[in-house]
Design a protein around this motif. Sequence first.
Motif, PDB file in Angstrom:
ATOM      1  N   SER A 164       0.849  -1.381   0.026  1.00  0.00           N
ATOM      2  CA  SER A 164      -0.048  -0.109   0.001  1.00  0.00           C
ATOM      3  C   SER A 164       0.869   1.228  -0.079  1.00  0.00           C
ATOM      4  CB  SER A 164      -0.869  -0.005   1.313  1.00  0.00           C
ATOM      5  OG  SER A 164      -1.265   1.250   1.209  1.00  0.00           O
ATOM      6  N   ALA A 166       0.455   3.541   1.981  1.00  0.00           N
ATOM      7  CA  ALA A 166       0.395   3.647   3.448  1.00  0.00           C
ATOM      8  C   ALA A 166       1.850   2.853   4.112  1.00  0.00           C
ATOM      9  CB  ALA A 166      -0.472   3.329   4.304  1.00  0.00           C
ATOM     10  N   LEU A 170       4.786   6.404   5.882  1.00  0.00           N
ATOM     11  CA  LEU A 170       4.223   5.962   6.963  1.00  0.00           C
ATOM     12  C   LEU A 170       3.823   7.033   7.996  1.00  0.00           C
ATOM     13  CD1 LEU A 170       6.876   3.421   7.082  1.00  0.00           C
ATOM     14  CD2 LEU A 170       4.383   2.631   7.635  1.00  0.00           C
ATOM     15  N   TYR A 171       2.454   7.309   8.136  1.00  0.00           N
ATOM     16  CA  TYR A 171       2.044   8.515   8.953  1.00  0.00           C
ATOM     17  C   TYR A 171       1.112   8.011   9.851  1.00  0.00           C
ATOM     18  CZ  TYR A 171      -2.056   9.484   6.059  1.00  0.00           C
ATOM     19  OH  TYR A 171      -3.275   9.352   5.222  1.00  0.00           O
ATOM     20  N   ARG A 173      -2.254   8.548  10.407  1.00  0.00           N
ATOM     21  CA  ARG A 173      -3.654   8.096  10.123  1.00  0.00           C
ATOM     22  C   ARG A 173      -3.581   6.572   9.761  1.00  0.00           C
ATOM     23  NH1 ARG A 173      -6.568   6.434   6.227  1.00  0.00           N
ATOM     24  NH2 ARG A 173      -5.149   7.354   4.630  1.00  0.00           N
ATOM     25  N   CYS A 174      -2.395   5.869   9.518  1.00  0.00           N
ATOM     26  CA  CYS A 174      -2.224   4.479   9.402  1.00  0.00           C
ATOM     27  C   CYS A 174      -1.169   3.919  10.288  1.00  0.00           C
ATOM     28  CB  CYS A 174      -1.839   4.157   7.983  1.00  0.00           C
ATOM     29  SG  CYS A 174      -2.928   4.603   6.703  1.00  0.00           S
ATOM     30  N   GLY A 178      -0.144   1.083   8.167  1.00  0.00           N
ATOM     31  CA  GLY A 178       1.096   1.335   7.631  1.00  0.00           C
ATOM     32  C   GLY A 178       2.127   0.306   7.735  1.00  0.00           C
ATOM     33  N   SER A 208      -2.968   3.491  -4.063  1.00  0.00           N
ATOM     34  CA  SER A 208      -3.760   4.536  -3.193  1.00  0.00           C
ATOM     35  C   SER A 208      -4.975   4.079  -2.534  1.00  0.00           C
ATOM     36  CB  SER A 208      -3.636   5.884  -3.940  1.00  0.00           C
ATOM     37  OG  SER A 208      -4.499   5.731  -5.145  1.00  0.00           O
ATOM     38  N   LEU A 268       1.368  10.843   1.319  1.00  0.00           N
ATOM     39  CA  LEU A 268       0.500  11.057   2.629  1.00  0.00           C
ATOM     40  C   LEU A 268       1.145  11.692   3.598  1.00  0.00           C
ATOM     41  CD1 LEU A 268       0.036   8.244   0.770  1.00  0.00           C
ATOM     42  CD2 LEU A 268      -0.848   7.252   2.925  1.00  0.00           C
TER      43      LEU A 268
END
Length: 287
Positions: A164, A166, A170-171, A173-174, A178, A208, A268
Amino acid sequence: MKLQNNLFVVTGGAGGIGKAVGSTLVVKGALVALFDILPNDKGDVVAEAMGKQAVYVQVDITDSDNVKEAISKALSHFKTELDAKSGKLSGCVHCAGIAIKQEWTNNMVDSIPNFEKMLKVNTIGTFVINAHIADAINAQYPKPEGDRFFVTDDERGIIVNFASVAGHDLYARCLSYGPTKAAVLGMTRSFADYLGPSGIRVCSVSPSIVISGLTAGFSGYFQDDLTAHAAFPRKPVPAEKIVDTVLLLIEQEWINGEDIRVDGGWRLVTDRAKDREDPRVLAPGLE
Ligand SMILES: NC(=O)c1ccc[n+]([C@@H]2O[C@H](COP(=O)([O-])OP(=O)(O)OC[C@H]3O[C@@H](n4cnc5c(N)ncnc54)[C@H](O)[C@@H]3O)[C@@H](O)[C@H]2O)c1
């Protein structure tokens, strides 16, 4: 890898991307075993819609014995067709995965149970599937003498994993999802290196947003995010465009150990602009 008359396993085969992949492989002349955890009555309907070249096998991809048995079932189901046309189990498109929605709290420890669930399916499940598919592909060829390893110059198979975007960016929200997908990127590279001498390639796709069961209910949020942070196109990817990338990876023998982002250049990022809500309020918490 040649699709015609060869058998491919599609995990998550009753899900959005898996179904699109399975039906395209059938049209291209492959035999397809759809693996999914959904009950047989639901999965059989999906396979029947694809015709006699497809079969549904209920399986939990996190259970090693269960996966081994499912591959045997798929091989025996198609034995006559494979024998008649010298076809072989030649690969897997591994789409099964989960993303669990969870509200954020002030306590990071609240995310541990969610992380454990996703780690089991997205990460351990990927190891289990890749290992059993690779072993089943190799088992169709003569064993090397003694304790020697497989070495061949012929292409035996291809595994396409689903990571993904994600797993790249890597942030917050995941938070949990992630990292489980970053591990898929890592496994793709190391398995490609490990399985190279067996003539088995391993690649991955990082989409995405594809509207499917996984993302249902978040389309408004995702559209805003794509509009803000993608380059072009700034909208979700239709499932058939993901299938085009899967076909490229299957058919292009020289791409190996590689991940392809299909994301319109989406990056992201956590939006910390002054006039925006706290990201923990805005984000739908696909942790
Ligand atoms: N949809 C997206 O926007 C998106 C974006 C990036 C990555 N992905 C990844 O692409 C893959 C396919 O996603 P999708 O959109 O088709 O999701 P989906 O939810 O439509 O399908 C996933 C399928 O996996 C099956 N599954 C879940 N746990 C399983 C288990 N333990 N054993 C066997 N089957 C199991 C589900 O029953 C479901 O049918 C996933 O790995 C996902 O993480 C999806």
